[in-house]
Design a protein around this motif. Sequence first.
Motif, PDB file in Angstrom:
ATOM      1  N   LEU A  77      -4.251   6.635  -9.839  1.00 54.34           N
ATOM      2  CA  LEU A  77      -3.604   5.398  -9.379  1.00 54.34           C
ATOM      3  C   LEU A  77      -3.902   4.249 -10.333  1.00 54.34           C
ATOM      4  O   LEU A  77      -3.004   3.503 -10.728  1.00 54.34           O
ATOM      5  CB  LEU A  77      -4.084   5.047  -7.977  1.00 54.34           C
ATOM      6  N   GLU A 102       0.826  -1.209   0.000  1.00 50.45           N
ATOM      7  CA  GLU A 102       0.000   0.000   0.000  1.00 50.45           C
ATOM      8  C   GLU A 102       0.858   1.255   0.000  1.00 50.45           C
ATOM      9  O   GLU A 102       0.499   2.273  -0.608  1.00 50.45           O
ATOM     10  CB  GLU A 102      -0.936  -0.009   1.207  1.00 50.45           C
ATOM     11  N   GLU A 103       1.977   1.204   0.703  1.00 54.46           N
ATOM     12  CA  GLU A 103       2.838   2.388   0.774  1.00 54.46           C
ATOM     13  C   GLU A 103       3.439   2.710  -0.582  1.00 54.46           C
ATOM     14  O   GLU A 103       3.569   3.877  -0.949  1.00 54.46           O
ATOM     15  CB  GLU A 103       3.946   2.165   1.802  1.00 54.46           C
ATOM     16  N   ARG A 155       0.778   4.421  -2.534  1.00 55.48           N
ATOM     17  CA  ARG A 155       0.623   5.820  -2.092  1.00 55.48           C
ATOM     18  C   ARG A 155       1.736   6.687  -2.664  1.00 55.48           C
ATOM     19  O   ARG A 155       1.513   7.847  -3.049  1.00 55.48           O
ATOM     20  CB  ARG A 155       0.623   5.891  -0.562  1.00 55.48           C
ATOM     21  N   SER A 200       1.336   9.920  -5.105  1.00 49.84           N
ATOM     22  CA  SER A 200       1.904  11.220  -4.766  1.00 49.84           C
ATOM     23  C   SER A 200       2.798  11.752  -5.881  1.00 49.84           C
ATOM     24  O   SER A 200       2.829  12.959  -6.143  1.00 49.84           O
ATOM     25  CB  SER A 200       2.696  11.122  -3.455  1.00 49.84           C
TER      26      SER A 200
END
Length: 310
Positions: free
Chosen positions: A297, A210-211, A214, A218
């Motif tokens: 995403l 998940e990181e 993210r 970003s």
Amino acid sequence: MSHDEQQRRRRLERVRDRIAHGDLEGAIALLHQILAADPDDAYAHALLSLCLVERKLVGPAEAEARAALTLDAEEPLAHGAMAAVLVAERRLDAATEHLDRAIALDPANSAYHLRLAQIARLRARPADDHLQRALAIDPEDPEVLAAVADDHLAHNRVDEAERYARTALEIDPECNDALLAMGWVLLRRGNTADAREHAVMALRHDATSEEALRLLLSIKARVSPLLGAWFRWNLWMSGLGDRRTVAILVGAFLVVRVVRAIAEDLGREDIAELVQMLWLGIVVYTWVAPAIFARLLAKELRGIDLRDDY
């Protein structure tokens, strides 16, 4: 040492290797083999629980952690696994109790201090003491160094974050947490190309991270003409802490009200209306941005190709 124990140890080493390379499915399969041979292996139950937590399978993870504790209440990893489950369930007080017990049983394991740091962050409290304890135990553990880098980033100490992230990658160039920490550092410095490269490398090691997702989001926002301003504002606000963030937002709202009231008192309804429209535009922009983020995403992930042998 018996043949069975040697075989068990070899399998556990393979499990740890699979976990280190982000292959949780492979690790879980090996752990099922170990438990099929010995259902009373508390350590294997605990390790399986930790793998299941990472897969977001909290119910099965809790069952495995409880089995481990039932089989051996003095197994530190069993307490560590139950703490991980309880953190996932946001039962932080109970998780802390299990971590305190794990540390008492195994004071040389830095992972328990990293979990306490996670709990501190969830409570919006400083995590530095826990991270420093972990660092004192394992000063060359890339996971610990990456966690320290993340903490520096959270406080806008980018130079310190970069130093720890680089050290972690020098020790283990494939450490996912270190790759992501460096990716965030590079993004803070405006180096979106290298930041994306680090995010993609992390995804190749763990396609469910998940990181990493993210970070990719970003990066997209940082270079987007539509979301670029919002991203910079959000990044700056995130480093201020909850209290200062709320104070700034409340202050901005009050300034808008005061400016509008002054404009109306001066008979400048046009200025009052313009100020109100600008404020509403900012509010709408911040509400719409997350939805745009999600679409970006999906588009980003369609452009990522993992190795055929992943």
